[in-house]
Design a protein around this motif. Structure first.
Motif, PDB file in Angstrom:
ATOM      1  N   GLU A 146       0.841  -1.204   0.000  1.00 32.99           N
ATOM      2  CA  GLU A 146       0.000   0.000   0.000  1.00 32.99           C
ATOM      3  C   GLU A 146       0.875   1.253   0.000  1.00 32.99           C
ATOM      4  O   GLU A 146       0.551   2.250  -0.648  1.00 32.99           O
ATOM      5  N   ALA A 147       1.994   1.189   0.730  1.00 29.06           N
ATOM      6  CA  ALA A 147       2.884   2.343   0.796  1.00 29.06           C
ATOM      7  C   ALA A 147       3.677   2.532  -0.496  1.00 29.06           C
ATOM      8  O   ALA A 147       4.002   3.663  -0.870  1.00 29.06           O
ATOM      9  N   LEU A 148       3.975   1.447  -1.196  1.00 29.48           N
ATOM     10  CA  LEU A 148       4.842   1.517  -2.365  1.00 29.48           C
ATOM     11  C   LEU A 148       4.108   1.808  -3.668  1.00 29.48           C
ATOM     12  O   LEU A 148       4.617   2.530  -4.527  1.00 29.48           O
ATOM     13  N   LEU A 149       2.930   1.195  -3.852  1.00 33.05           N
ATOM     14  CA  LEU A 149       2.361   1.087  -5.191  1.00 33.05           C
ATOM     15  C   LEU A 149       1.440   2.239  -5.563  1.00 33.05           C
ATOM     16  O   LEU A 149       0.594   2.662  -4.779  1.00 33.05           O
ATOM     17  N   ASN A 150       1.619   2.705  -6.785  1.00 31.41           N
ATOM     18  CA  ASN A 150       0.672   3.569  -7.457  1.00 31.41           C
ATOM     19  C   ASN A 150      -0.028   2.748  -8.538  1.00 31.41           C
ATOM     20  O   ASN A 150       0.494   1.719  -8.984  1.00 31.41           O
ATOM     21  N   PRO A 151      -1.225   3.160  -8.965  1.00 32.61           N
ATOM     22  CA  PRO A 151      -1.933   2.379  -9.984  1.00 32.61           C
ATOM     23  C   PRO A 151      -1.054   2.098 -11.205  1.00 32.61           C
ATOM     24  O   PRO A 151      -0.437   3.010 -11.762  1.00 32.61           O
TER      25      PRO A 151
END
Length: 381
Positions: free
Chosen positions: A105-110
């Motif tokens: 959740e902290a790392l990923l962008n769409p």
């Protein structure tokens, strides 16, 4: 059907592992080798710490990241394994699952891509999908379940944000070689992506000279996330306690997800976790090693090709000779032989089945006898 739900959920299914575990429970007399759960109960000296914590009134909110005592103990434990993380770089989580979720959740962008070496625990793909990322599968089977530099290079792209490493692996039990770890390190440095190390089996290793990625490549500390759990080595699956360690700047962001998702791990279990970290896991590991040897010998006698597990408590024999799907094989094994395993297809390893040897010795021995009879009957039939 409810309208306007999160579209990321539409393609996700309930755990297939639990589905076969449930089928085993519903089948009278069936021995289940499905779940990756120690058959032993949590040691009593660890359990006793909960009673003491409750008696001392430890029933209030703890710090979001975990008690100071537990984070200090985790940092010390990591230091003893060659990893330099301070207590302020540790978050106590609700199991390794929450640690992995919070990290992604902290790392990923769409649209960000996460490489998952296959076969792999199905959780990784689901968590990437939930966090609007894209899974890029890296097939390791042609390379003996190791990471070949050329194969890895082919799947790294402009949107690669991270790779997930699990060593020892679930479902194969294989330990990543130095060459595999170096291949990841070289590309992570060159292409600037994160390495998420799911180290939940790192104390259940049977090979000499074991190194995890973070131990071998401290120069990549700024992009390495280490996830671990109390579940496997201390027989604490039901406690739902784990941890995440990462550089302070990254932990600060992961801590936000953790805070809003679960607030904190349970307060009165954390003293027991300190006790667990001080305990000796060698007896547990040696029991699993003996079971590993029993399984590999039985599977060899049965004639099912199986990579020798270097750690964890899983075997991943091939059933390709029978010309049926792994789901059909496992379903028939439950109904016809009274032994339950998990289809390899659920891990991206069709043509194989996963069996867990974390259960009691007597159950394991009987299950292997039943499996041998079942395989013999298939060959005759």
């Amino acid at each position: 059907m409810p309208l306007d739900l999160n579209e990321a959920l539409s393609g996700l299914k309930p755990s297939g592992i639990r589905r076969f575990a449930a089928l085993a429970r519903e089948t009278e007399g069936c021995i289940s080798l499905t779940l990756g759960e120690p058959g032993e109960d949590t040691p009593q000296d660890i359990c006793a710490e909960v009673a003491r914590a409750l008696a001392d009134g430890e029933t209030h909110y703890p710090p979001n990241a975990g008690t100071e005592a537990l984070r200090d103990a985790i940092a010390s434990h990591l230091s003893g394994r060659g990893l330099s993380f301070g207590a302020d770089e540790v978050i106590v989580t609700s199991g390794a699952t929450e640690a992995l979720f919070s990290a992604m959740e902290a790392l990923l962008n769409p649209g960000d891509e996460v490489i998952v070496p296959m076969p792999a625990f199905l959780l990784y793909q689901s968590l990437v999908t939930l966090n609007r990322g894209s899974v890029v599968e890296l097939d390791t089977a042609p390379h003996g379940y190791q990471i070949a530099p050329d194969a890895l290079g082919e799947v790294v792209g402009e949107r690669t944000k991270a790779i997930v490493l699990t060593s020892p692996n679930n479902p194969t039990g294989c330990v990543l070689s130095a060459e595999s770890l170096d291949a990841v390190a070289e590309l992570a440095a060159e292409r600037d992506f994160y390495v998420i190390c799911d180290d939940v089996y790192d104390q259940l290793v049977y090979v000499d000279g074991y190194e995890g990625f973070a131990q071998r490549h401290p120069e990549l500390r700024d992009r390495t996330i280490v996830v671990n759990s109390f579940s496997k080595p201390y027989a604490m699956t039901g406690w739902r306690l784990g941890w995440l360690a990462a550089p302070a700047e990254l932990v600060e962001q992961v801590a936000k997800v953790h805070q809003y998702a679960v607030s904190s791990a349970v307060s009165f279990t954390q003293r027991a976790a300190v006790r667990a970290l001080a305990s000796d896991v060698v007896p547990m590991r040696e029991r699993y090693r003996a079971r590993r040897d029993l399984v590999t010998q039985a599977l060899a006698a049965t004639g099912l090709p199986t990579p020798e597990p270097g750690g964890a408590f899983y075997a991943f024999p091939s059933i390709e000779e029978f010309g049926m799907s792994s789901e059909e094989f496992c379903t028939r094994a439950i109904r016809e032989a009274g032994v339950a395993m998990v289809p390899g297809a659920l891990f991206g390893g069709e043509g194989h089945v996963r069996l867990s040897y974390a259960c009691a010795d007597a159950e394991l021995e009987e299950a292997l006898v039943r499996l041998g009879r079942f395989v013999g009957a298939l060959r005759r039939g």
